[in-house]
Design a protein around this motif. Sequence first.
Motif, short mmCIF file in Angstrom:
data_model
loop_
_atom_site.label_atom_id
_atom_site.label_comp_id
_atom_site.label_asym_id
_atom_site.label_seq_id
_atom_site.Cartn_x
_atom_site.Cartn_y
_atom_site.Cartn_z
N ILE B 223 0.85 -1.20 0.00
CA ILE B 223 0.00 0.00 0.00
C ILE B 223 0.88 1.25 0.00
CG2 ILE B 223 -1.63 1.35 1.40
CD1 ILE B 223 -2.96 -1.26 2.18
N CYS B 224 1.95 1.22 0.80
CA CYS B 224 2.86 2.36 0.88
C CYS B 224 3.47 2.67 -0.49
CB CYS B 224 3.95 2.11 1.90
SG CYS B 224 4.75 0.51 1.73
N GLU B 225 3.82 1.60 -1.20
CA GLU B 225 4.44 1.77 -2.52
C GLU B 225 3.48 2.49 -3.45
OE1 GLU B 225 6.74 -1.73 -3.67
OE2 GLU B 225 6.16 -1.33 -5.74
N LYS B 226 2.19 2.12 -3.37
CA LYS B 226 1.18 2.74 -4.24
C LYS B 226 0.90 4.18 -3.81
CE LYS B 226 -0.99 -1.63 -5.23
NZ LYS B 226 -1.37 -2.54 -4.15
N GLU B 227 0.94 4.42 -2.51
CA GLU B 227 0.61 5.75 -2.02
C GLU B 227 1.70 6.77 -2.30
OE1 GLU B 227 -2.06 7.06 -0.72
OE2 GLU B 227 -3.17 5.18 -0.90
N ASP B 231 8.03 7.91 -5.48
CA ASP B 231 8.72 6.68 -5.85
C ASP B 231 9.84 6.38 -4.84
OD1 ASP B 231 9.21 4.46 -7.46
OD2 ASP B 231 10.86 5.47 -8.49
N ALA B 232 9.59 6.72 -3.56
CA ALA B 232 10.66 6.63 -2.57
C ALA B 232 10.57 5.37 -1.72
CB ALA B 232 10.64 7.85 -1.66
N ILE B 233 9.45 4.68 -1.73
CA ILE B 233 9.35 3.50 -0.88
C ILE B 233 8.99 2.29 -1.75
CG2 ILE B 233 6.91 3.93 -0.27
CD1 ILE B 233 7.74 2.90 2.60
N HIS B 234 9.69 1.21 -1.51
CA HIS B 234 9.49 0.01 -2.32
C HIS B 234 9.45 -1.22 -1.44
CE1 HIS B 234 9.86 2.00 -6.16
NE2 HIS B 234 10.82 2.74 -5.61
N LEU B 252 2.67 10.17 3.94
CA LEU B 252 1.50 9.49 3.38
C LEU B 252 1.55 7.98 3.66
CD1 LEU B 252 0.42 10.73 -0.15
CD2 LEU B 252 -0.99 10.30 1.86
N CYS B 253 2.73 7.42 3.49
CA CYS B 253 2.89 5.97 3.70
C CYS B 253 2.57 5.60 5.14
CB CYS B 253 4.28 5.52 3.29
SG CYS B 253 5.62 6.50 3.99
#
Lengths: 191, 293
Positions: B223-227, B231-234, B252-253
């Motif tokens: 979910i974090c990746e989509k939010e 493009d900072a969290i994977h 946001l994540c």
Amino acid sequence: MVDYVLLVLAAIFVNNYVLSQFLGICPFLGVSKKVETSAGMGAAVIFVMTLASAVAYFIYELILVKLGIQYLYNIAFILVIAALVQFVEMFLKKSSPSLYQALGVYLPLITTNCAVLGVAVTNMQRGYNFLQSVLNGFGGAVGFALAIVLFAGIRERIEHNNLPKAFEGFPIALIAAGLMSIAFLGFQGLI
Amino acid sequence: MDITSILYPVLSVGGLGVVFGAGLGFAGKVFAVEEDPRIGEVLGCLPGANCGGCGYPGCGGLASSIVAGTAPVNACPVGGAAAAAKIAEVMGVAAGDSEKMVAHVACKGTCDKAKSKYEYFGMSNCTMASQLAGGGAKGCSYGCLGLGSCADACAFGAIEVVDGIAVVDPEKCVACGKCVSACPKKLIALKPESKKTVVNCSSKDMGKTVIANCSVGCIGCKICEKECKFDAIHVENNIATIDYTKCKDCGLCAMKCPKNVIFNPRIEAMKAKKAAEAAAAAEAAKAEEAKAE
């Protein structure tokens, strides 16, 4: 020939400067935290001690004995060793940076290593000739290197053990050194 | 008494001294080698006792190791934080490194949130415990064992084990990296101090296993990746990782994370406020109800 071999062996094991004569304890405890650094220290001591026993021999025979002032040997030897170590350090830094990298940082510490002075004094007191002096110096230094590397190995293992608070650090190191000394006592009577 | 008995010793020893001194002075000129001036500066910051407490041969040995980059700036246990700060200044200026880093422990599985496989009575040392079958007593094989090897390694008292989890005090942390190498679980990493958003989990297990072992573990839901707008969290290997070069600290994540694994103090305050408001509203509604009756 056999005499000389025995002399070296005796200097390494039986009369080990650290564990039997309790000289050079300062670097023995100070630089024995890692096997790597202790090996460097050992190598530097081998280098300097061999050289120092040779130079001290000449100073004693050619200056002190000639002038009849043998009682000044302590002062003269300290002077010689300190100057020699400084000179060797400078010389190595310039001429052989790779050897200096390997030994260099340990060299200044040896100035205060009383085992070096101890070897020079022992050589003088036992009336060794030049070759005997150098071999005794070399053997003594190898014995020092052996002791400090073994001790560093022990200390690296002690590091990971769960010790009572009161024994952590130097106390347990001193106990380990004492036990090593007792172990080396077993070499007495070998030669 | 013969005058020579005084003259000879004085002259010979004095002579030796003069000869050696002159020789050394001369040799110093002949064998002069240019060395990194920083070594001298770093040496000046050290106590100069040559005690060998750092494990290096004397202060000179440590100084050259620091300049060579093989020793951390705070390696001197005697000089402590004061010497470390001075050395960091010497080295920091030269290295051009300005971003302050702090260590962060990526696990929040405290005793009440994470399960244990068994009770551990062995040595109080994470390295030893982690070598046991299953990697220690913790249900999650990636989690903090809480035996404090990192706290022991820290020379600045910046790490404390609270409720079975190591916690870093960012005020005291100097980012020397000793804890990073001390942790057998590789939970500790250095991150920029300015960035507050962190992922508090390191588990690479599948979501189901994570849930079975810990209530605050990353389940890799992405979910974090989509939010994330930057493009900072994977999510890789079932664990979210933040790329701090891209992260803008928007939070946001942290807001959307269903397991509350991602943490941002601002978002956390917001969440707490909302929860408090909701609780107050519920309370008020209850009171209203009671009145109506």
